[in-house]
Design a protein around this motif. Structure first.
Motif, PDB file in Angstrom:
ATOM      1  N   ALA A  39      -0.171 -12.364  -5.572  1.00 14.80           N
ATOM      2  CA  ALA A  39      -1.160 -11.357  -5.202  1.00 14.80           C
ATOM      3  C   ALA A  39      -2.468 -11.617  -5.912  1.00 14.80           C
ATOM      4  O   ALA A  39      -2.517 -12.295  -6.942  1.00 14.80           O
ATOM      5  CB  ALA A  39      -0.647  -9.971  -5.556  1.00 14.80           C
ATOM      6  N   ASP A  40      -3.537 -11.059  -5.357  1.00 13.64           N
ATOM      7  CA  ASP A  40      -4.839 -11.087  -6.012  1.00 13.64           C
ATOM      8  C   ASP A  40      -4.716 -10.265  -7.291  1.00 13.64           C
ATOM      9  O   ASP A  40      -4.102  -9.203  -7.302  1.00 13.64           O
ATOM     10  CB  ASP A  40      -5.889 -10.480  -5.074  1.00 13.64           C
ATOM     11  CG  ASP A  40      -7.287 -10.525  -5.643  1.00 13.64           C
ATOM     12  OD1 ASP A  40      -7.487 -11.110  -6.726  1.00 13.64           O
ATOM     13  OD2 ASP A  40      -8.197  -9.973  -5.011  1.00 13.64           O
ATOM     14  N   SER A  41      -5.296 -10.740  -8.378  1.00  9.06           N
ATOM     15  CA  SER A  41      -5.145 -10.068  -9.668  1.00  9.06           C
ATOM     16  C   SER A  41      -5.785  -8.688  -9.701  1.00  9.06           C
ATOM     17  O   SER A  41      -5.458  -7.876 -10.548  1.00  9.06           O
ATOM     18  CB  SER A  41      -5.736 -10.927 -10.784  1.00  9.06           C
ATOM     19  OG  SER A  41      -7.117 -11.100 -10.577  1.00  9.06           O
ATOM     20  N   ARG A  42      -6.680  -8.392  -8.764  1.00  8.84           N
ATOM     21  CA  ARG A  42      -7.371  -7.102  -8.762  1.00  8.84           C
ATOM     22  C   ARG A  42      -6.610  -6.015  -8.017  1.00  8.84           C
ATOM     23  O   ARG A  42      -6.961  -4.849  -8.098  1.00  8.84           O
ATOM     24  CB  ARG A  42      -8.760  -7.260  -8.152  1.00  8.84           C
ATOM     25  CG  ARG A  42      -9.650  -8.192  -8.976  1.00  8.84           C
ATOM     26  CD  ARG A  42     -10.894  -8.526  -8.233  1.00  8.84           C
ATOM     27  NE  ARG A  42     -10.539  -9.378  -7.096  1.00  8.84           N
ATOM     28  CZ  ARG A  42     -11.408  -9.948  -6.279  1.00  8.84           C
ATOM     29  NH1 ARG A  42     -12.691  -9.749  -6.451  1.00  8.84           N
ATOM     30  NH2 ARG A  42     -11.005 -10.711  -5.297  1.00  8.84           N
ATOM     31  N   THR A  43      -5.557  -6.354  -7.291  1.00  5.83           N
ATOM     32  CA  THR A  43      -4.815  -5.347  -6.536  1.00  5.83           C
ATOM     33  C   THR A  43      -3.852  -4.587  -7.442  1.00  5.83           C
ATOM     34  O   THR A  43      -3.494  -5.044  -8.526  1.00  5.83           O
ATOM     35  CB  THR A  43      -4.014  -5.974  -5.374  1.00  5.83           C
ATOM     36  OG1 THR A  43      -3.083  -6.912  -5.904  1.00  5.83           O
ATOM     37  CG2 THR A  43      -4.923  -6.650  -4.379  1.00  5.83           C
ATOM     38  N   ALA A  44      -3.395  -3.437  -6.988  1.00  5.21           N
ATOM     39  CA  ALA A  44      -2.451  -2.610  -7.747  1.00  5.21           C
ATOM     40  C   ALA A  44      -1.098  -3.303  -7.840  1.00  5.21           C
ATOM     41  O   ALA A  44      -0.786  -4.198  -7.048  1.00  5.21           O
ATOM     42  CB  ALA A  44      -2.298  -1.256  -7.062  1.00  5.21           C
ATOM     43  N   ARG A  45      -0.280  -2.860  -8.783  1.00  2.00           N
ATOM     44  CA  ARG A  45       1.038  -3.466  -9.002  1.00  2.00           C
ATOM     45  C   ARG A  45       1.880  -3.482  -7.732  1.00  2.00           C
ATOM     46  O   ARG A  45       2.533  -4.478  -7.423  1.00  2.00           O
ATOM     47  CB  ARG A  45       1.785  -2.697 -10.093  1.00  2.00           C
ATOM     48  CG  ARG A  45       3.185  -3.230 -10.340  1.00  2.00           C
ATOM     49  CD  ARG A  45       3.995  -2.311 -11.209  1.00  2.00           C
ATOM     50  NE  ARG A  45       4.339  -1.108 -10.473  1.00  2.00           N
ATOM     51  CZ  ARG A  45       4.948  -0.066 -11.002  1.00  2.00           C
ATOM     52  NH1 ARG A  45       5.263  -0.067 -12.261  1.00  2.00           N
ATOM     53  NH2 ARG A  45       5.234   0.990 -10.268  1.00  2.00           N
ATOM     54  N   ASP A  46       1.881  -2.379  -6.999  1.00  2.00           N
ATOM     55  CA  ASP A  46       2.678  -2.289  -5.782  1.00  2.00           C
ATOM     56  C   ASP A  46       1.801  -2.367  -4.537  1.00  2.00           C
ATOM     57  O   ASP A  46       2.191  -1.923  -3.468  1.00  2.00           O
ATOM     58  CB  ASP A  46       3.483  -0.986  -5.771  1.00  2.00           C
ATOM     59  CG  ASP A  46       4.471  -0.934  -6.927  1.00  2.00           C
ATOM     60  OD1 ASP A  46       4.862  -2.002  -7.406  1.00  2.00           O
ATOM     61  OD2 ASP A  46       4.831   0.176  -7.337  1.00  2.00           O
ATOM     62  N   GLY A  47       0.612  -2.951  -4.676  1.00  2.00           N
ATOM     63  CA  GLY A  47      -0.333  -3.027  -3.568  1.00  2.00           C
ATOM     64  C   GLY A  47      -0.081  -4.215  -2.657  1.00  2.00           C
ATOM     65  O   GLY A  47       1.006  -4.792  -2.616  1.00  2.00           O
ATOM     66  N   LYS A  48      -1.125  -4.585  -1.932  1.00  2.00           N
ATOM     67  CA  LYS A  48      -1.060  -5.660  -0.945  1.00  2.00           C
ATOM     68  C   LYS A  48      -0.764  -7.003  -1.616  1.00  2.00           C
ATOM     69  O   LYS A  48      -1.325  -7.317  -2.667  1.00  2.00           O
ATOM     70  CB  LYS A  48      -2.395  -5.727  -0.217  1.00  2.00           C
ATOM     71  CG  LYS A  48      -2.417  -6.665   0.945  1.00  2.00           C
ATOM     72  CD  LYS A  48      -3.746  -6.579   1.657  1.00  2.00           C
ATOM     73  CE  LYS A  48      -3.789  -7.584   2.781  1.00  2.00           C
ATOM     74  NZ  LYS A  48      -5.085  -7.552   3.459  1.00  2.00           N
TER      75      LYS A  48
END
Length: 81
Positions: A23-32
């Motif tokens: 995942a992109d490092s800026r997304t939330a833990r359970d995000g996209k």
């Protein structure tokens, strides 16, 4: 875009099960997420860890950085950069 290989929590209260995701490092833990490459269940005895080694090596070769926990799991599974 900084890409990380990290754990995504699923499961219910006080019984976590994790998915190993890219995942992109800026997304939330359970995000996209970009890609899902494995599973980790610390509740079983011994802990269950399944990962698609080819996908993990591909992401590591393309510059994805694993978190500390994922790096430890990869070392146990024999996956190196």
């Amino acid at each position: 875009m900084a890409v990380k290989i990290r754990l995504r929590r699923i499961g219910y209260k006080k019984h976590p099960i994790y998915r190993v995701v890219v995942a992109d490092s800026r997304t939330a833990r359970d995000g996209k997420v970009i890609d899902e490459i494995g599973q980790y269940d610390p509740n079983q005895e011994p802990s269950m860890f399944k990962v698609d080694e080819e996908a993990a090596k591909k992401w590591l070769a393309s510059g994805a950085q694993p978190t500390e926990t994922v790096e430890k799991l990869f070392k146990k599974a024999g996956i190196e950069k």
